[in-house]
Design an enzyme around this catalytic site. Structure first.
Site, PDB file in Angstrom:
ATOM      1  N   LYS A   1       0.944  -1.178   0.092  1.00 27.30           N
ATOM      2  CA  LYS A   1       0.057   0.033   0.025  1.00 27.30           C
ATOM      3  C   LYS A   1       0.978   1.460   0.061  1.00 27.30           C
ATOM      4  O   LYS A   1       0.578   2.331  -0.538  1.00 27.30           O
ATOM      5  CB  LYS A   1      -0.921   0.161   0.994  1.00 27.30           C
ATOM      6  CG  LYS A   1      -2.106  -0.983   1.176  1.00 27.30           C
ATOM      7  CD  LYS A   1      -2.965  -0.788   1.961  1.00 27.30           C
ATOM      8  CE  LYS A   1      -4.525  -1.705   1.670  1.00 27.30           C
ATOM      9  NZ  LYS A   1      -5.260  -1.459   2.805  1.00 27.30           N
TER      10      LYS A   1
ATOM     11  N   LYS B   1     -10.387  -3.918  -4.572  1.00 29.15           N
ATOM     12  CA  LYS B   1     -11.210  -2.919  -4.587  1.00 29.15           C
ATOM     13  C   LYS B   1     -10.558  -1.658  -5.365  1.00 29.15           C
ATOM     14  O   LYS B   1     -11.224  -0.737  -5.841  1.00 29.15           O
ATOM     15  CB  LYS B   1     -11.722  -2.111  -3.290  1.00 29.15           C
ATOM     16  CG  LYS B   1     -12.624  -3.286  -2.204  1.00 29.15           C
ATOM     17  CD  LYS B   1     -12.507  -2.663  -0.816  1.00 29.15           C
ATOM     18  CE  LYS B   1     -13.377  -3.216   0.033  1.00 29.15           C
ATOM     19  NZ  LYS B   1     -13.327  -2.851   1.334  1.00 29.15           N
TER      20      LYS B   1
ATOM     21  N   LYS C   1      -4.348 -10.089  -6.978  1.00 29.51           N
ATOM     22  CA  LYS C   1      -5.338 -10.355  -6.257  1.00 29.51           C
ATOM     23  C   LYS C   1      -6.810  -9.597  -6.679  1.00 29.51           C
ATOM     24  O   LYS C   1      -6.512  -8.548  -7.333  1.00 29.51           O
ATOM     25  CB  LYS C   1      -5.006  -9.895  -4.710  1.00 29.51           C
ATOM     26  CG  LYS C   1      -6.064  -9.981  -3.577  1.00 29.51           C
ATOM     27  CD  LYS C   1      -5.454  -9.698  -2.664  1.00 29.51           C
ATOM     28  CE  LYS C   1      -5.658  -8.244  -2.187  1.00 29.51           C
ATOM     29  NZ  LYS C   1      -5.312  -7.809  -0.895  1.00 29.51           N
TER      30      LYS C   1
HETATM   31  P1  AMP Z   1     -10.835  -5.243   2.974  1.00 31.22           P
HETATM   32  O1  AMP Z   1     -11.547  -4.855   1.593  1.00 31.22           O
HETATM   33  O2  AMP Z   1      -9.335  -5.421   2.760  1.00 31.22           O
HETATM   34  O3  AMP Z   1     -11.373  -4.807   4.129  1.00 31.22           O
HETATM   35  O4  AMP Z   1     -11.181  -6.848   2.875  1.00 31.22           O
HETATM   36  C1  AMP Z   1     -12.295  -7.374   3.552  1.00 31.22           C
HETATM   37  C2  AMP Z   1     -12.042  -8.789   3.666  1.00 31.22           C
HETATM   38  O5  AMP Z   1     -12.238  -9.482   2.519  1.00 31.22           O
HETATM   39  C3  AMP Z   1     -11.001  -9.352   4.422  1.00 31.22           C
HETATM   40  O6  AMP Z   1     -11.131 -10.666   5.174  1.00 31.22           O
HETATM   41  C4  AMP Z   1     -10.144 -10.005   3.253  1.00 31.22           C
HETATM   42  O7  AMP Z   1      -9.008 -10.920   3.657  1.00 31.22           O
HETATM   43  C5  AMP Z   1     -11.054 -10.408   2.073  1.00 31.22           C
HETATM   44  N1  AMP Z   1     -10.636 -10.149   0.865  1.00 31.22           N
HETATM   45  C6  AMP Z   1     -10.197  -8.983   0.150  1.00 31.22           C
HETATM   46  N2  AMP Z   1      -9.878  -9.358  -1.204  1.00 31.22           N
HETATM   47  C7  AMP Z   1      -9.881 -10.816  -1.256  1.00 31.22           C
HETATM   48  C8  AMP Z   1      -9.983 -11.529  -2.477  1.00 31.22           C
HETATM   49  N3  AMP Z   1      -9.462 -11.054  -3.555  1.00 31.22           N
HETATM   50  N4  AMP Z   1     -10.175 -12.788  -2.246  1.00 31.22           N
HETATM   51  C9  AMP Z   1     -10.696 -13.342  -1.002  1.00 31.22           C
HETATM   52  N5  AMP Z   1     -10.756 -12.570   0.089  1.00 31.22           N
HETATM   53  C10 AMP Z   1     -10.691 -11.290  -0.086  1.00 31.22           C
END
Ligand code: AMP
Ligand code: TRP
Length: 359
Positions: free
Chosen positions: A119, A224, A221
């Site tokens: 990041k 968002k 990956k």
């Molecule tokens: P965040 O958007 O970073 O707050 O992520 C929220 C949740 O979604 C966390 O548990 C992450 O590990 C999961 N997550 C985010 N991106 C992925 C992805 N590409 N595949 C699986 N889980 C994800």
């Protein structure tokens, strides 16, 4: 021997573009855990502001995204009455414990965090201090409830290891005081029985969707923040958009293999098969049993139909819930009040353990 009460905690940042990875990797698994556990699910708005304002979008975006993520939790089936749903900034004890953890965690530990490196990018001098200590706040989110289980995607594994390191160092640094105050839970550490205040939290990671990849590049990956909207399926995408994105998803030109081994070195095929498996609550073996030998011209329409069938009701429910922001706000307020009571109970003990004078 006493043990820690099982408790599930997890969080999602309100940073927009909630996608299929967030749903299949995390939120949907939270719903399953609700059956047999007490659960606390949090919209981590304080984590959202750790990057540049231009990244998280400023106050109106943050408010909008906080409500949208909450609506997604509810639409996916999180039950805010039996469990607790709230936004992090309401419960001040998270930041209070994070300060103590800033003094427990070592620079060397944080320097190893790959999410910070990703990041912060090349210009590390210009990253916020908040982004650097982000994992300490995450540890505080979890440990302020002494949560024992945290369901997340694969990318959070390293942060959960750090959470355990922090818990362990706190338990050791203050072990005498913890015993003296009678606040320890007797746990086994090798041959020794030690008196711990914080549990060593277990990550709950796994299944075919623990790490969904970008639809445009199977080595990246699903995220968002990917500038290409075609790289991810957003939870609010309509049926046509979902179908279009799956149709345009990058693949190779071979038919699907019949065995999971055949997915090696085929990241895009592996990813689409994983999505199909997760959406049908099965595994890649089963999907390949049904689709092995088929071309993507057959598999993609089947996947698109399945994704639309599973995701449309969630999108519709998110829209219905979002039409009533008063309801969403009331859920967060009620959850915040209940969470605060639990968090304050832990913090009173932490203040006593550390030696902060209080009434
Ligand atoms: P965040 O958007 O970073 O707050 O992520 C929220 C949740 O979604 C966390 O548990 C992450 O590990 C999961 N997550 C985010 N991106 C992925 C992805 N590409 N595949 C699986 N889980 C994800
Ligand atoms: N860091 C997590 C993510 O990016 C979000 C998060 C913050 C979290 N606090 C947490 C997840 C506590 C689980 C438990 O996905």
């Amino acid at each position: 021997m006493s043990t820690f009460e099982p408790l599930v905690f997890s969080g999602v940042q309100p940073t927009g573009n909630l996608h299929l990875g967030n749903y299949l990797g995390a939120i949907r698994r939270w719903v399953a855990l609700q059956e047999n556990n007490n659960c606390i699910y949090c919209v981590v708005d304080q984590h959202a502001i750790t990057q540049a304002v231009s990244v998280w979008g400023g106050p109106s975006e943050l408010l909008r995204n906080t409500r949208e993520v909450t609506a997604a939790f509810l639409a996916a089936g999180v039950d805010p009455k039996k469990h607790i749903v709230f936004n992090q900034s309401r419960v001040r004890q998270h930041s209070e414990l994070a300060w103590v953890f800033n003094c427990i965690a070592r620079m060397g530990w944080l320097n190893r965090m790959t999410q910070f490196k990703d990041k912060a990018g090349k210009d590390r001098e210009n990253a916020s201090v908040g982004l650097y200590v982000y994992p300490n706040l995450m540890a505080a989110d979890i440990l302020v409830y002494r949560a024992t289980h945290v369901p997340v995607g694969e990318d959070q594994k390293q942060h959960l290891e750090l959470t355990r390191d922090i818990a362990q160092k706190f338990n050791t640094d203050f072990s005498d005081r913890i015993s003296e105050l009678g606040l320890g839970v007797e746990t086994q550490s090798g041959h020794e029985t030690i008196s711990s205040f914080f549990p060593l939290t277990e990550p709950v990671i796994g299944g075919p969707a623990a790490r969904l990849m970008s639809l445009r590049d199977g080595t990246k990956k699903m995220s968002k923040s990917d500038p290409s909207d075609l790289s991810r399926i957003n939870l609010i995408d309509d049926a046509d958009t979902i179908s279009k994105k799956i149709r345009k998803a990058k693949t190779d030109s071979d038919p699907l293999p019949s065995e999971v081994d055949g997915l090696k070195d085929r990241p895009e095929a592996d990813n689409l098969v994983g999505i199909y498996a997760a959406l049908t609550d099965s595994d890649k073996e089963t999907v390949l049993h049904n689709f092995g030998g088929q071309q993507f011209s057959v598999f993609k329409p089947a996947l698109a139909e399945l994704a639309v069938e599973k995701l449309s009701p969630i999108a519709a429910e998110m829209r219905r819930i979002s039409a009533d922001p008063g309801f969403v706000d009331a859920v967060l307020k009620d959850g915040g009040e209940r969470a605060s009571i639990l968090a304050e109970k832990t913090m009173r003990n932490v203040r006593d353990i550390v030696g902060f004078l209080q009434d």
